[in-house]
Scaffold this motif. Structure first.
Motif, PDB file in Angstrom:
ATOM      1  N   VAL A   1      -1.025  32.717 -30.782  1.00 19.38           N
ATOM      2  CA  VAL A   1      -0.312  33.539 -31.764  1.00 19.38           C
ATOM      3  C   VAL A   1       0.935  32.779 -32.196  1.00 19.38           C
ATOM      4  CG1 VAL A   1       0.655  35.823 -32.209  1.00 19.38           C
ATOM      5  CG2 VAL A   1      -1.080  35.541 -30.421  1.00 19.38           C
TER       6      VAL A   1
ATOM      7  N   THR B   1      12.403  41.517 -27.744  1.00 17.17           N
ATOM      8  CA  THR B   1      13.327  40.972 -28.748  1.00 17.17           C
ATOM      9  C   THR B   1      12.641  39.991 -29.694  1.00 17.17           C
ATOM     10  OG1 THR B   1      13.991  39.290 -27.158  1.00 17.17           O
ATOM     11  CG2 THR B   1      15.437  41.223 -27.340  1.00 17.17           C
TER      12      THR B   1
ATOM     13  N   ILE C   1       5.353  38.986 -30.129  1.00 13.23           N
ATOM     14  CA  ILE C   1       4.433  40.123 -30.071  1.00 13.23           C
ATOM     15  C   ILE C   1       5.164  41.364 -29.538  1.00 13.23           C
ATOM     16  CG2 ILE C   1       2.180  40.911 -29.229  1.00 13.23           C
ATOM     17  CD1 ILE C   1       1.545  37.915 -28.603  1.00 13.23           C
TER      18      ILE C   1
ATOM     19  N   THR D   1       4.312  32.475 -32.571  1.00 15.62           N
ATOM     20  CA  THR D   1       5.565  33.116 -32.153  1.00 15.62           C
ATOM     21  C   THR D   1       6.595  32.028 -31.850  1.00 15.62           C
ATOM     22  OG1 THR D   1       4.982  33.104 -29.817  1.00 15.62           O
ATOM     23  CG2 THR D   1       4.250  35.022 -31.097  1.00 15.62           C
TER      24      THR D   1
ATOM     25  N   THR E   1      17.109  38.543 -23.217  1.00 16.92           N
ATOM     26  CA  THR E   1      18.404  37.928 -22.882  1.00 16.92           C
ATOM     27  C   THR E   1      19.301  37.750 -24.101  1.00 16.92           C
ATOM     28  OG1 THR E   1      17.670  35.644 -23.203  1.00 16.92           O
ATOM     29  CG2 THR E   1      17.347  36.601 -21.000  1.00 16.92           C
TER      30      THR E   1
ATOM     31  N   LYS F   1      19.365  38.900 -30.899  1.00 16.23           N
ATOM     32  CA  LYS F   1      18.034  39.439 -31.242  1.00 16.23           C
ATOM     33  C   LYS F   1      17.986  40.949 -30.978  1.00 16.23           C
ATOM     34  CE  LYS F   1      15.486  35.257 -29.917  1.00 16.23           C
ATOM     35  NZ  LYS F   1      14.465  34.776 -28.960  1.00 16.23           N
TER      36      LYS F   1
HETATM   37  N1  LIG Z   1       2.080  33.329 -28.421  1.00 15.06           N
HETATM   38  C1  LIG Z   1       0.916  32.998 -27.869  1.00 15.06           C
HETATM   39  O1  LIG Z   1       0.142  32.171 -28.396  1.00 15.06           O
HETATM   40  C2  LIG Z   1       0.504  33.602 -26.555  1.00 15.06           C
HETATM   41  C3  LIG Z   1      -0.692  33.158 -25.980  1.00 15.06           C
HETATM   42  C4  LIG Z   1      -1.074  33.714 -24.754  1.00 15.06           C
HETATM   43  C5  LIG Z   1      -0.286  34.665 -24.147  1.00 15.06           C
HETATM   44  N2  LIG Z   1       0.875  35.062 -24.746  1.00 15.06           N
HETATM   45  C6  LIG Z   1       1.710  36.041 -24.036  1.00 15.06           C
HETATM   46  O2  LIG Z   1       2.117  37.083 -24.870  1.00 15.06           O
HETATM   47  C7  LIG Z   1       3.410  37.562 -24.441  1.00 15.06           C
HETATM   48  C8  LIG Z   1       4.357  37.561 -25.624  1.00 15.06           C
HETATM   49  O3  LIG Z   1       4.456  36.200 -26.029  1.00 15.06           O
HETATM   50  P1  LIG Z   1       5.201  35.736 -27.351  1.00 15.06           P
HETATM   51  O4  LIG Z   1       4.596  34.448 -27.726  1.00 15.06           O
HETATM   52  O5  LIG Z   1       5.245  36.865 -28.300  1.00 15.06           O
HETATM   53  O6  LIG Z   1       6.679  35.495 -26.764  1.00 15.06           O
HETATM   54  P2  LIG Z   1       7.926  34.746 -27.458  1.00 15.06           P
HETATM   55  O7  LIG Z   1       7.919  34.937 -28.935  1.00 15.06           O
HETATM   56  O8  LIG Z   1       7.996  33.374 -26.893  1.00 15.06           O
HETATM   57  O9  LIG Z   1       9.113  35.627 -26.881  1.00 15.06           O
HETATM   58  C9  LIG Z   1       9.417  35.595 -25.528  1.00 15.06           C
HETATM   59  C10 LIG Z   1      10.160  36.844 -25.160  1.00 15.06           C
HETATM   60  O10 LIG Z   1      10.525  36.759 -23.773  1.00 15.06           O
HETATM   61  C11 LIG Z   1      11.907  37.061 -23.642  1.00 15.06           C
HETATM   62  N3  LIG Z   1      12.504  36.329 -22.519  1.00 15.06           N
HETATM   63  C12 LIG Z   1      12.501  34.990 -22.320  1.00 15.06           C
HETATM   64  N4  LIG Z   1      13.160  34.693 -21.187  1.00 15.06           N
HETATM   65  C13 LIG Z   1      13.593  35.878 -20.680  1.00 15.06           C
HETATM   66  C14 LIG Z   1      14.323  36.232 -19.521  1.00 15.06           C
HETATM   67  N5  LIG Z   1      14.763  35.312 -18.640  1.00 15.06           N
HETATM   68  N6  LIG Z   1      14.609  37.539 -19.301  1.00 15.06           N
HETATM   69  C15 LIG Z   1      14.182  38.482 -20.173  1.00 15.06           C
HETATM   70  N7  LIG Z   1      13.470  38.210 -21.286  1.00 15.06           N
HETATM   71  C16 LIG Z   1      13.172  36.913 -21.531  1.00 15.06           C
HETATM   72  C17 LIG Z   1      12.510  36.612 -24.959  1.00 15.06           C
HETATM   73  O11 LIG Z   1      13.699  37.343 -25.174  1.00 15.06           O
HETATM   74  P3  LIG Z   1      15.119  36.640 -25.460  1.00 15.06           P
HETATM   75  O12 LIG Z   1      14.888  35.565 -26.457  1.00 15.06           O
HETATM   76  O13 LIG Z   1      15.932  37.808 -25.922  1.00 15.06           O
HETATM   77  O14 LIG Z   1      15.533  36.155 -24.103  1.00 15.06           O
HETATM   78  C18 LIG Z   1      11.441  37.028 -25.959  1.00 15.06           C
HETATM   79  O15 LIG Z   1      11.589  38.391 -26.299  1.00 15.06           O
HETATM   80  C19 LIG Z   1       3.870  36.624 -23.316  1.00 15.06           C
HETATM   81  O16 LIG Z   1       3.594  37.185 -22.062  1.00 15.06           O
HETATM   82  C20 LIG Z   1       3.009  35.402 -23.558  1.00 15.06           C
HETATM   83  O17 LIG Z   1       2.818  34.638 -22.387  1.00 15.06           O
HETATM   84  C21 LIG Z   1       1.287  34.561 -25.923  1.00 15.06           C
END
Ligand SMILES: NC(=O)c1ccc[n+]([C@@H]2O[C@H](COP(=O)([O-])OP(=O)(O)OC[C@H]3O[C@@H](n4cnc5c(N)ncnc54)[C@H](OP(=O)(O)O)[C@@H]3O)[C@@H](O)[C@H]2O)c1
Length: 275
Positions: A194, A10, A13, A196, A33, A37
């Motif tokens: 990233v 949702t 990335i 986000t 959740t 979104k």
């Molecule tokens: N961004 C970075 O710098 C970075 C760095 C290292 C690793 N990563 C990894 O890359 C991946 C993607 O990260 P991102 O930064 O793109 O994520 P993000 O934008 O923070 O989004 C988090 C996602 O997780 C979902 N989520 C959160 N709680 C949830 C729950 N209880 N049940 C189901 N879904 C849930 C959210 O959906 P809802 O809002 O719909 O709940 C959303 O789609 C993650 O594994 C993150 O750890 C990211």
């Protein structure tokens, strides 16, 4: 039609990967959740003429029962799954336990991915070539706190995510060995910083730090471009990728012995849950 199931689809990335695979002609099921979104994804897909291939399933993946519901749903809805993205994350500066009694980052970042990786092996193995993308640490985190997987002592704040990432490295290593006779390939990806949503509840100091990461992180499109080649043509059963660069998997971060130990500890934790 090839199928992609994307947790964390949702936002961030995961959402960008969902859009990418819709463009590639896949059926795409995103899990999160937020109904708002999810509906935004469906509306955008409909506007782009791909509405018939886009689906949203609302689920709280920090709960074991919700993961089992998602597994049942996907198994019933799709004959095969070609791509499973494990991307849900939510950070809390303060240690919180889920109703199942697990530390919340352990539950969402690792245990959910364990349940989905094993629970969806049926539809994954029916694909011609399947890929499981797990956003882990790609060898950057550790050591694993073997005597404190629930992070009860000295809760490490954002370090909980790193610890979860180290567990995900071992999960992927274990799956790659366990399912070596299937068409499933495992890619562990650390995308770097990233820009986000960084979904979570942060104390003041961490919130300021996270605001900086949001401001300086690479665009989501770049993070997707860096991992896509490994999803399209995975070079090995187990591949670790750090900001687009392949990194070794013959290291302690992917140790088969440690991976088996974690698997055993995890099945023990799940077995102890009231049924
Ligand atoms: N961004 C970075 O710098 C970075 C760095 C290292 C690793 N990563 C990894 O890359 C991946 C993607 O990260 P991102 O930064 O793109 O994520 P993000 O934008 O923070 O989004 C988090 C996602 O997780 C979902 N989520 C959160 N709680 C949830 C729950 N209880 N049940 C189901 N879904 C849930 C959210 O959906 P809802 O809002 O719909 O709940 C959303 O789609 C993650 O594994 C993150 O750890 C990211």
């Amino acid at each position: 039609m090839p199928t992609a199931v994307i947790t964390g689809g949702t936002d961030g990335i995961g959402r960008a990967l969902a859009d990418t695979y819709l463009e590639r002609g896949h059926e795409v099921l995103i899990v999160g959740t937020s109904t708002a979104k999810g509906e935004a994804f469906l509306a955008a897909a409909a506007r782009g003429g791909a509405g018939g291939r886009a689906r949203f399933l609302r689920a709280d993946l920090s709960l074991v029962a919700e993961n089992r519901r998602v597994i049942d749903h996907v198994t019933a809805a799709y004959p095969a799954v070609d791509l499973l993205v494990l991307g849900a994350r939510y950070h809390r500066s303060t240690r919180v336990e889920t109703p199942d009694g697990f530390e919340s980052t352990f539950a969402l970042y690792y245990l959910s991915r364990h349940l989905l990786s094993h629970g969806l092996i049926g539809p994954l193995r029916r694909a011609e070539q399947a890929v499981v993308l797990n956003f882990g640490a790609a060898g950057l985190a550790g050591p694993v706190r073997w005597d404190d997987l629930q992070l009860r002592r000295d809760y490490p704040g954002t370090g909980a995510l790193g610890h979860g990432g180290a567990l995900c490295d071992l999960l992927a290593a274990h799956c790659a060995r366990t399912y070596a006779d299937t068409p499933v390939h495992y890619v562990v990806n650390h995308p770097g910083v990233v820009s986000t949503s960084f979904a979570g509840e942060y104390d003041r100091a961490t919130a300021a730090h996270v605001a900086g990461l949001r401001a300086t992180g690479k665009p989501v499109s770049r993070a997707v471009a860096q991992v896509l080649p490994y999803l399209t043509a995975p070079p090995a059963r187990l591949t670790a990728v750090l900001e687009g660069r392949r990194v070794p998997t013959d290291t302690s971060a992917f140790s088969p012995t440690a991976a088996a130990r974690l698997h055993e500890a995890t099945t023990g934790l799940l077995a102890a849950l009231p049924s």
